[in-house]
Design a protein around this motif. Sequence first.
Motif, short mmCIF file in Angstrom:
data_model
loop_
_atom_site.label_atom_id
_atom_site.label_comp_id
_atom_site.label_asym_id
_atom_site.label_seq_id
_atom_site.Cartn_x
_atom_site.Cartn_y
_atom_site.Cartn_z
N PHE A 1 -20.58 -56.25 -6.65
CA PHE A 1 -20.63 -56.18 -8.28
C PHE A 1 -22.05 -55.64 -8.68
CE2 PHE A 1 -18.71 -59.93 -6.22
CZ PHE A 1 -17.55 -60.10 -7.16
N VAL A 2 -21.85 -54.66 -9.48
CA VAL A 2 -22.95 -53.73 -9.87
C VAL A 2 -23.18 -54.04 -11.21
CG1 VAL A 2 -23.50 -51.46 -10.09
CG2 VAL A 2 -21.81 -52.27 -8.23
N HIS A 3 -24.50 -54.37 -11.50
CA HIS A 3 -25.07 -54.57 -12.83
C HIS A 3 -25.72 -53.22 -13.18
CE1 HIS A 3 -25.33 -58.78 -11.28
NE2 HIS A 3 -25.20 -58.97 -12.89
N ILE A 4 -25.19 -52.95 -14.39
CA ILE A 4 -25.80 -51.46 -15.19
C ILE A 4 -26.73 -51.63 -16.18
CG2 ILE A 4 -25.11 -49.59 -16.11
CD1 ILE A 4 -24.02 -49.58 -13.25
N MET A 5 -27.92 -50.91 -16.08
CA MET A 5 -28.86 -51.17 -17.31
C MET A 5 -28.52 -49.69 -18.03
SD MET A 5 -32.76 -51.51 -17.70
CE MET A 5 -32.72 -53.19 -17.18
N MET A 6 -28.27 -49.66 -19.39
CA MET A 6 -28.17 -48.44 -20.14
C MET A 6 -29.31 -47.90 -20.72
SD MET A 6 -24.88 -47.91 -19.97
CE MET A 6 -24.41 -46.79 -20.89
N GLU A 7 -29.55 -46.77 -20.65
CA GLU A 7 -30.75 -45.91 -21.20
C GLU A 7 -31.10 -46.13 -22.60
OE1 GLU A 7 -29.16 -41.48 -21.73
OE2 GLU A 7 -29.86 -41.98 -19.82
N SER A 8 -29.70 -46.28 -23.26
CA SER A 8 -29.91 -46.89 -24.75
C SER A 8 -28.91 -47.79 -25.38
CB SER A 8 -30.12 -45.63 -25.89
OG SER A 8 -28.79 -45.21 -26.34
N HIS A 9 -28.97 -48.37 -26.27
CA HIS A 9 -27.83 -49.23 -26.77
C HIS A 9 -27.05 -48.44 -28.05
CE1 HIS A 9 -30.26 -52.43 -24.96
NE2 HIS A 9 -28.99 -52.54 -24.45
N ASN A 10 -27.07 -47.04 -27.91
CA ASN A 10 -26.21 -46.16 -28.54
C ASN A 10 -24.85 -46.60 -28.72
OD1 ASN A 10 -24.72 -43.60 -28.86
ND2 ASN A 10 -26.53 -43.14 -30.03
N ALA A 11 -24.06 -46.70 -29.70
CA ALA A 11 -22.41 -47.19 -29.62
C ALA A 11 -21.88 -45.94 -29.05
CB ALA A 11 -22.27 -47.58 -31.09
N GLU A 12 -22.25 -44.79 -29.29
CA GLU A 12 -21.37 -43.71 -28.68
C GLU A 12 -21.49 -43.80 -27.27
OE1 GLU A 12 -20.77 -38.92 -28.98
OE2 GLU A 12 -21.85 -39.85 -30.83
N LEU A 13 -22.79 -43.90 -26.95
CA LEU A 13 -23.17 -43.57 -25.27
C LEU A 13 -22.32 -44.98 -24.74
CD1 LEU A 13 -24.52 -42.05 -23.09
CD2 LEU A 13 -26.29 -43.67 -23.49
N GLY A 14 -22.33 -46.19 -25.34
CA GLY A 14 -21.75 -47.17 -24.87
C GLY A 14 -20.19 -46.93 -24.58
N SER A 15 -19.70 -46.44 -25.68
CA SER A 15 -18.07 -46.09 -25.62
C SER A 15 -17.82 -44.93 -24.53
CB SER A 15 -17.64 -45.48 -27.05
OG SER A 15 -17.49 -46.29 -27.92
N GLN A 16 -18.80 -43.70 -24.44
CA GLN A 16 -18.55 -42.87 -23.35
C GLN A 16 -18.59 -43.62 -22.06
OE1 GLN A 16 -21.47 -40.12 -24.10
NE2 GLN A 16 -20.66 -39.15 -25.67
N PHE A 17 -19.44 -44.53 -21.98
CA PHE A 17 -19.46 -45.36 -20.54
C PHE A 17 -18.17 -45.96 -20.37
CE2 PHE A 17 -20.30 -49.20 -18.22
CZ PHE A 17 -20.98 -48.61 -17.01
N GLU A 18 -17.91 -46.85 -21.34
CA GLU A 18 -16.61 -47.46 -21.04
C GLU A 18 -15.40 -46.83 -20.73
OE1 GLU A 18 -16.43 -50.25 -24.54
OE2 GLU A 18 -18.18 -51.15 -24.08
N ASP A 19 -15.24 -45.87 -21.74
CA ASP A 19 -14.24 -44.69 -21.39
C ASP A 19 -14.11 -44.19 -19.95
OD1 ASP A 19 -13.20 -44.96 -24.04
OD2 ASP A 19 -14.08 -43.33 -24.72
N ALA A 20 -15.15 -43.83 -19.59
CA ALA A 20 -15.46 -43.22 -18.15
C ALA A 20 -15.13 -44.29 -17.14
CB ALA A 20 -16.77 -42.82 -17.79
N VAL A 21 -15.54 -45.47 -17.19
CA VAL A 21 -15.18 -46.70 -16.30
C VAL A 21 -13.63 -46.87 -16.27
CG1 VAL A 21 -15.49 -48.95 -15.91
CG2 VAL A 21 -17.64 -47.98 -16.40
N MET A 22 -13.05 -46.60 -17.36
CA MET A 22 -11.46 -46.84 -17.30
C MET A 22 -10.80 -46.14 -16.44
SD MET A 22 -11.21 -49.50 -19.06
CE MET A 22 -9.37 -49.63 -19.50
N ARG A 23 -11.41 -44.71 -16.29
CA ARG A 23 -10.86 -43.87 -15.50
C ARG A 23 -11.02 -43.86 -13.98
NH1 ARG A 23 -12.64 -40.92 -19.86
NH2 ARG A 23 -14.24 -40.04 -18.87
#
Length: 158
Positions: free
Chosen positions: A74-96
């Motif tokens: 179980f991996v907790h991730i802290m993002m460097e910012s709460h920018n919506a675009e960055l969050g979407s990029q993270f989520e898209d990458a995780v899905m793959r």
Amino acid sequence: MESDAPSPLDRTDRRLLDEVQRDARLTTAQLADRVSLSTSPCWRRLKRLEEQGVIQGYHARLDAARLGWGVTAFVHIMMESHNAELGSQFEDAVMRIPEVVACHNVSGQYDFLLQVVARDLSSFGEFARSTIRTLPGVKEMNSSFSLKEVKAPRALPV
């Protein structure tokens, strides 16, 4: 005007959902028998529940260890910012990433919680360094390992 909200579930719908969660391989006739319906009304109720999105799919539960996945992290991730675009990029990458079997955007100190499978601790370490830490926007990660699965994700209470 039609609403997107599902219609309320009655007792029979709840019984259908409970039975389907227990065994999604039941035939409509078997399911109808278990919930005291005839086949046609049972089928119509199932189709309605599928169309409303209450039933999202039918799945087989696999044994991770027998498939060679000896570690669950179980991996907790802290993002460097709460920018919506960055969050979407993270989520898209995780899905793959197939080794990430679940991902939740969570409240609290961390932003995301990933459930990851790996062959062993060594391969998890390599995966964490080469994949997780390189995901868009990752500032910090903290991992915990499952010592024993006490209760597996199964049926939702209906």
